[in-house]
Design a protein around this motif. Structure first.
Motif, PDB file in Angstrom:
ATOM      1  N   UNK A 186       1.297  -4.562   1.115  1.00 49.58           N
ATOM      2  CA  UNK A 186      -0.148  -4.607   0.893  1.00 49.58           C
ATOM      3  C   UNK A 186      -0.609  -5.808   1.775  1.00 49.58           C
ATOM      4  N   UNK A 187      -0.289  -5.535   2.942  1.00 47.57           N
ATOM      5  CA  UNK A 187      -1.211  -6.134   3.850  1.00 47.57           C
ATOM      6  C   UNK A 187      -1.348  -7.776   2.852  1.00 47.57           C
ATOM      7  N   UNK A 188      -0.857  -8.390   2.622  1.00 50.88           N
ATOM      8  CA  UNK A 188      -2.038  -9.456   1.538  1.00 50.88           C
ATOM      9  C   UNK A 188      -0.252 -10.044   0.832  1.00 50.88           C
TER      10      UNK A 188
ATOM     11  N   UNK B 259       5.254 -14.615 -14.548  1.00 51.93           N
ATOM     12  CA  UNK B 259       5.558 -14.639 -15.928  1.00 51.93           C
ATOM     13  C   UNK B 259       4.555 -13.591 -16.266  1.00 51.93           C
ATOM     14  N   UNK B 260       3.483 -13.238 -15.276  1.00 52.80           N
ATOM     15  CA  UNK B 260       2.770 -12.232 -14.986  1.00 52.80           C
ATOM     16  C   UNK B 260       2.707 -11.884 -13.214  1.00 52.80           C
ATOM     17  N   UNK B 261       3.196 -10.618 -12.739  1.00 53.54           N
ATOM     18  CA  UNK B 261       3.241 -10.128 -12.016  1.00 53.54           C
ATOM     19  C   UNK B 261       1.592  -9.982 -11.456  1.00 53.54           C
ATOM     20  N   UNK B 262       1.821  -9.325 -10.585  1.00 55.58           N
ATOM     21  CA  UNK B 262       0.858  -8.292  -9.573  1.00 55.58           C
ATOM     22  C   UNK B 262       0.655  -6.153  -8.673  1.00 55.58           C
TER      23      UNK B 262
ATOM     24  N   UNK C 188      -3.375   0.119   2.662  1.00 55.64           N
ATOM     25  CA  UNK C 188      -5.098   0.275   3.007  1.00 55.64           C
ATOM     26  C   UNK C 188      -5.682  -1.182   3.103  1.00 55.64           C
ATOM     27  N   UNK C 189      -5.533  -1.714   4.287  1.00 57.06           N
ATOM     28  CA  UNK C 189      -6.312  -3.119   4.449  1.00 57.06           C
ATOM     29  C   UNK C 189      -7.356  -2.450   4.598  1.00 57.06           C
ATOM     30  N   UNK C 190      -8.134  -1.585   4.816  1.00 52.96           N
ATOM     31  CA  UNK C 190      -9.669  -0.983   4.801  1.00 52.96           C
ATOM     32  C   UNK C 190      -9.839  -0.926   3.805  1.00 52.96           C
ATOM     33  N   UNK C 191      -9.148  -0.895   2.136  1.00 52.58           N
ATOM     34  CA  UNK C 191      -9.199   0.099   0.916  1.00 52.58           C
ATOM     35  C   UNK C 191     -10.437  -0.892   0.778  1.00 52.58           C
ATOM     36  N   UNK C 192     -11.531  -0.308  -0.406  1.00 53.86           N
ATOM     37  CA  UNK C 192     -12.690  -1.351  -0.953  1.00 53.86           C
ATOM     38  C   UNK C 192     -11.574  -2.173  -2.062  1.00 53.86           C
TER      39      UNK C 192
END
Length: 364
Positions: free
Chosen positions: A87-89, A113-116, A151-155
């Motif tokens: 995720x580059x994050x 309890x809530x995932x990304x 994609x780290x450049x994606x909006x």
């Protein structure tokens, strides 16, 4: 021009000698680095917390601790682990911990309890605020997402999202809230605990557009929206020590009496040298007034002072920060769970009546 060094008329006390009430767990990959910015739901009705204890399968010792304390706080906190190269994050997830009303840890769940994972928060589920309506707990949170994962450049998009639950384990994800609030990047959404003049009210902070980076408010017929903006509620003051200042909502406002609400919120600043500081502040709202509902403000109420507030995770580099997403009343005290330097969760309390009196006397 105002100065940030003005002492508050009422001074909060750091709970437990300033020690953290919740810290990361190195063995849990999803929360191994930092835990911060928690929502909080205080539950004191015995039948309700007994119901939840059954659902949570709590050990007997935990149930005894809750009974002796007179209630439980469900703390839904933001957590980050290691950097995710896919995720580059380092994605934020929500964890669940149970504490006494004075913020002693009772039980902690070992999983998020809530995932990304949803497309509207695939980079992070961030900064929740919780309001109970009947038998449902609603959490307004910041959904951080990218159009192209990896994609780290994606909006990127920063949107106000909504989730609801009846047990803090099973969640209904409503997604980005309907209406006009997400037309620009937006965050810091906090729902009032009850309708005002037949309408639900929501604090939020647009990051662009007219009066950006100030506290706005919105209204809706239903908690789930659609939401319509009512514009700016509170602008930021300016301070001689800072080149830039802004404000945003803390936790859901606390209902007092006669259509009045106590609001704890945050101030953000950049110094002229580019250093950052986040403080806590307070405001009194009175909707019986025909003009602005803002009666008075105290800025700052609390500034970073302890080591865990002034210095956080060295790789993240978020220092000199106090940030809250919750406040509740307990035995005449306003209890404020807060994050120090985006790294650990702490607690503070301030007596309600002196705080309200000081706000009544404060100028806007």
């Amino acid at each position: 021009m105002r100065t940030i060094t003005t002492p508050p008329p009422v001074v909060p006390v750091r709970l437990h000698g300033g020690r953290p009430v919740l810290e990361p767990i190195a063995q849990h990959a999803w929360e191994s680095r930092v835990v911060f910015n928690p929502a909080a739901a205080l539950i004191t009705e015995a039948d309700e917390w007994h119901r939840l204890a059954e659902r949570w399968k709590l050990p007997r010792a935990a149930r005894r601790q809750i009974a002796q304390a007179g209630g439980v706080v469900a703390l839904v906190y933001r957590a980050q682990g290691a950097y995710d190269p896919m995720r580059h994050h380092a994605p934020s997830r929500l964890g669940l911990a149970l504490l006494t009303p004075t913020l002693e840890l009772v039980y902690r769940f070992p999983f998020p309890v809530v995932d990304a994972t949803a497309d509207f928060h695939n980079l992070g589920v961030e900064d929740p605020r919780c309001t109970r309506v009947g038998d449902t707990y609603y959490i307004f949170y910041t959904g951080y997402a990218t159009e192209v994962l990896g994609d780290p450049k994606a909006p990127r998009r920063i949107q106000i999202c909504l989730a609801s639950t009846q047990d803090f384990l099973d969640w209904k994800l409503h997604g980005p809230i309907p209406g006009e609030l997400n037309q620009v990047d937006n965050k810091n959404a906090a729902l009032f605990p009850e309708p005002v003049d037949g309408r639900w009210l929501l604090l939020h902070r647009p990051m662009a557009g007219p009066d950006a980076m100030t506290i706005h408010w919105a209204e809706a017929q239903e908690v789930t929206g659609p939401w319509k903006s009512r514009g700016m509620l509170l602008p930021s003051y300016t301070y001689r020590e800072f080149a830039q200042s802004w404000i945003g909502a803390g936790g859901p406002p606390i209902a007092l009496d006669h259509r009045r609400f106590l609001m704890i919120y945050h101030q953000g600043h950049y110094t002229h040298e580019g250093a950052r500081e986040y403080n806590l502040a307070a405001a009194l709202l009175d909707f019986a007034q025909t003009a602005s509902p803002v009666v008075g403000r105290i800025e700052p109420l609390m500034r970073p002072a302890a080591e865990g507030e002034r210095q956080g995770d060295p790789e993240l580099g978020v220092d000199n920060v106090l940030f809250t997403c919750a406040a509740y009343l307990w035995n005449g005290q306003v209890v404020i769970p807060y994050a120090g330097a985006d790294s650990r969760i702490f607690g503070a309390s301030v007596p309600l009546e002196p705080l309200v009196r000081a706000l009544e006397q404060a100028s806007r």
